[in-house]
Design a protein around this motif. Structure first.
Motif, short mmCIF file in Angstrom:
data_model
loop_
_atom_site.label_atom_id
_atom_site.label_comp_id
_atom_site.label_asym_id
_atom_site.label_seq_id
_atom_site.Cartn_x
_atom_site.Cartn_y
_atom_site.Cartn_z
N ILE A 48 0.88 -1.32 -0.18
CA ILE A 48 0.16 -0.09 -0.14
C ILE A 48 0.85 1.23 0.00
O ILE A 48 0.51 2.36 -0.56
CB ILE A 48 -0.98 0.02 1.16
CG1 ILE A 48 -2.16 0.94 1.04
CG2 ILE A 48 -0.28 0.25 2.71
CD1 ILE A 48 -2.87 1.08 -0.12
N LEU A 49 2.00 1.20 0.75
CA LEU A 49 2.87 2.49 0.76
C LEU A 49 3.66 2.50 -0.66
O LEU A 49 3.73 3.70 -1.02
CB LEU A 49 3.87 2.15 1.67
CG LEU A 49 3.35 2.03 3.32
CD1 LEU A 49 4.62 1.91 4.23
CD2 LEU A 49 2.67 3.35 3.44
N MET A 50 3.88 1.51 -1.34
CA MET A 50 4.68 1.63 -2.55
C MET A 50 3.43 2.26 -3.81
O MET A 50 3.88 2.89 -4.52
CB MET A 50 5.39 0.58 -3.21
CG MET A 50 6.71 0.23 -2.30
SD MET A 50 7.75 -1.05 -2.99
CE MET A 50 6.54 -2.50 -2.67
N SER A 51 2.20 1.51 -3.61
CA SER A 51 1.26 2.17 -4.57
C SER A 51 0.97 3.46 -4.28
O SER A 51 0.87 4.36 -5.34
CB SER A 51 0.03 1.45 -3.98
OG SER A 51 -1.13 1.76 -4.72
N ALA A 52 0.85 4.06 -2.95
CA ALA A 52 0.81 5.37 -2.94
C ALA A 52 1.99 6.29 -3.44
O ALA A 52 1.60 7.39 -4.16
CB ALA A 52 0.58 5.63 -1.40
N LEU A 53 3.05 5.81 -3.40
CA LEU A 53 4.08 6.52 -3.58
C LEU A 53 4.51 6.66 -5.34
O LEU A 53 4.75 7.48 -5.66
CB LEU A 53 5.52 5.72 -3.06
CG LEU A 53 6.94 6.48 -3.14
CD1 LEU A 53 6.90 7.75 -2.42
CD2 LEU A 53 7.93 5.49 -2.61
N PHE A 54 3.98 5.48 -5.85
CA PHE A 54 4.16 5.47 -7.29
C PHE A 54 3.02 5.84 -8.07
O PHE A 54 2.92 6.13 -9.28
CB PHE A 54 4.40 3.97 -7.66
CG PHE A 54 5.66 2.94 -7.15
CD1 PHE A 54 6.58 3.97 -6.64
CD2 PHE A 54 5.76 1.77 -7.12
CE1 PHE A 54 7.87 3.43 -6.18
CE2 PHE A 54 6.99 1.21 -6.57
CZ PHE A 54 7.81 2.05 -6.09
N GLY A 55 1.80 6.10 -7.19
CA GLY A 55 0.57 6.63 -8.11
C GLY A 55 0.14 5.54 -8.74
O GLY A 55 -0.67 5.96 -9.90
N CYS A 277 0.10 9.71 3.67
CA CYS A 277 0.59 11.15 3.76
C CYS A 277 2.27 10.85 4.45
O CYS A 277 2.95 11.60 4.16
CB CYS A 277 -0.27 11.77 4.99
SG CYS A 277 -1.69 12.35 4.18
N TRP A 278 2.35 9.99 5.24
CA TRP A 278 3.59 9.68 5.69
C TRP A 278 4.65 9.43 4.55
O TRP A 278 5.84 9.96 4.55
CB TRP A 278 3.69 8.48 6.92
CG TRP A 278 3.58 9.03 8.24
CD1 TRP A 278 2.45 8.62 9.00
CD2 TRP A 278 4.66 9.67 8.67
NE1 TRP A 278 2.72 9.16 10.13
CE2 TRP A 278 3.98 9.98 10.18
CE3 TRP A 278 5.60 10.65 8.51
CZ2 TRP A 278 4.65 10.75 11.18
CZ3 TRP A 278 6.27 11.37 9.39
CH2 TRP A 278 5.86 11.48 10.57
N VAL A 279 4.01 8.45 3.62
CA VAL A 279 5.01 8.25 2.60
C VAL A 279 5.17 9.39 1.61
O VAL A 279 6.19 9.69 1.20
CB VAL A 279 4.24 7.09 1.64
CG1 VAL A 279 4.87 7.05 0.15
CG2 VAL A 279 3.98 5.82 2.27
N ARG A 280 4.15 10.33 1.49
CA ARG A 280 4.29 11.55 0.67
C ARG A 280 5.38 12.44 1.31
O ARG A 280 6.06 13.08 0.39
CB ARG A 280 3.02 12.28 0.37
CG ARG A 280 3.18 13.43 -0.52
CD ARG A 280 1.68 13.54 -0.79
NE ARG A 280 0.86 13.91 0.12
CZ ARG A 280 -0.62 13.97 0.04
NH1 ARG A 280 -1.09 13.59 -1.02
NH2 ARG A 280 -1.37 14.05 1.35
N THR A 281 5.26 12.63 2.57
CA THR A 281 6.32 13.63 3.17
C THR A 281 7.56 13.19 3.20
O THR A 281 8.44 13.77 3.82
CB THR A 281 5.70 14.05 4.24
OG1 THR A 281 5.30 12.72 5.30
CG2 THR A 281 4.42 14.61 4.47
N SER A 282 7.86 11.79 3.01
CA SER A 282 9.10 11.21 3.02
C SER A 282 9.92 11.17 1.84
O SER A 282 11.05 10.82 1.55
CB SER A 282 9.14 9.82 3.64
OG SER A 282 8.43 8.83 2.67
N ARG A 283 9.26 11.77 0.72
CA ARG A 283 9.98 11.76 -0.69
C ARG A 283 10.98 12.50 -0.51
O ARG A 283 11.07 13.54 0.07
CB ARG A 283 8.84 12.30 -1.72
CG ARG A 283 7.59 11.39 -2.23
CD ARG A 283 6.93 11.66 -2.98
NE ARG A 283 5.73 10.81 -3.21
CZ ARG A 283 5.17 10.85 -4.49
NH1 ARG A 283 5.04 12.08 -5.13
NH2 ARG A 283 4.02 10.45 -4.42
#
Length: 283
Positions: A48-55, A277-283
């Protein structure tokens, strides 16, 4: 294309090294390397975290590797969610199955109103998880609303309104150490609490739920899960395809527990968005 190739392509499209990706989703660089070579497969939270990160959707990530998600769910089920009771998989316990001859199957399905909601952008600091208003609609008509009544840093209060604008419950968001805790109160039911916590021994985040005999079956961070109360399924939540913010479909069973089921679904969806959101802010 297999999962390992999807991960490599998604990482490279963002200009990330294996170490960058590992840091963003709290795993080791060696773990990412093993995923990309096919030596191992990700767990549910990593999907789920990679899904959010990769869009991209989880379906798109596992396309071509049909058994990967089933294996991940079987392996990590108890690490993502801790529930008290074990709920039956027998659908005969769900709803009114037209046993009296007064309804056919399609009419019975219509009794479980399917509502749709799009998660809005959080207000202020993204990881504080404050939303001014969330609406869930059925056939274009708002069925339930979550309306913020108070917010201060990571603390917020919401009221749950039904179609008529009546307040049918409240949700309070607080925190335990660094992780959010949600408490749902619906008149006529016990308090239900959902919280997110870190389990150092397992190196995993765990979602726990307690109160009113409520539990969840399925992957709360995946594409579908169901909500149960005292061995009766009261809702099913599905992630839908949509551009931009996450979109969900929620099927609520008829009965007095509808506000309770909606409130429990919202607590998990807000927790799910918190992880995004945690994933997005860690980019």
């Amino acid at each position: 294309m297999n999962v390992g190739e999807q991960i490599r392509r998604g990482r490279e499209a963002l200009g990330m090294s294996q170490t960058d990706l590992a840091d963003a989703i709290w795993v080791s660089r060696n773990t990412v390397s093993n995923w990309e070579t096919g030596a191992t497969t990700p767990d549910i939270q990593s999907f789920i975290l990679m899904s959010a990160l990769f869009g991209i959707t989880i379906d798109e990530m596992v396309k071509g590797d049909a058994n990967v998600m089933a294996q991940a769910i079987a392996r990590d089920r108890n690490r993502l969610l801790v529930v008290g009771p074990e709920f039956p998989k027998d659908d005969s316990k769900v709803g009114d199955a037209a046993g009296d001859g007064s309804q056919n199957g399609s009419e019975a399905e219509d009794d479980a109103a399917s509502i749709t909601l799009t998660m809005p952008e959080p207000q202020g600091n993204e990881v504080f998880g404050n939303y001014e208003r969330i609406e869930a609609s059925h056939d274009g008509v708002p069925e339930f609303r979550l309306v913020r009544t108070f917010a201060l840093l990571s603390m917020s209060n919401y009221r749950i309104e039904n179609r008529a604008g009546e307040v049918v419950g409240t949700i309070h968001r607080g925190r335990a150490l660094f992780d959010p805790v949600y408490q749902l109160r619906v008149p006529g039911f016990e308090r239900v609490q959902v919280k997110r916590g870190w389990k150092p021994a397992d190196f995993r985040y765990v979602y726990t739920i307690e109160g009113e005999g409520v539990g969840v079956d399925g992957a709360v961070l995946g594409d579908e899960f169901s909500i149960w109360r005292h061995e009766e399924r009261i809702a099913t939540v599905r992630a839908l395809r949509g551009a931009g913010r996450p979109v969900y479909g929620i099927e609520l069973e008829d009965g007095d527990a509808r506000p309770l089921a909606f409130g429990v679904a919202m607590m998990f969806l807000m927790l799910r968005d918190y992880d995004r959101c945690w994933v997005r802010t860690s980019r």
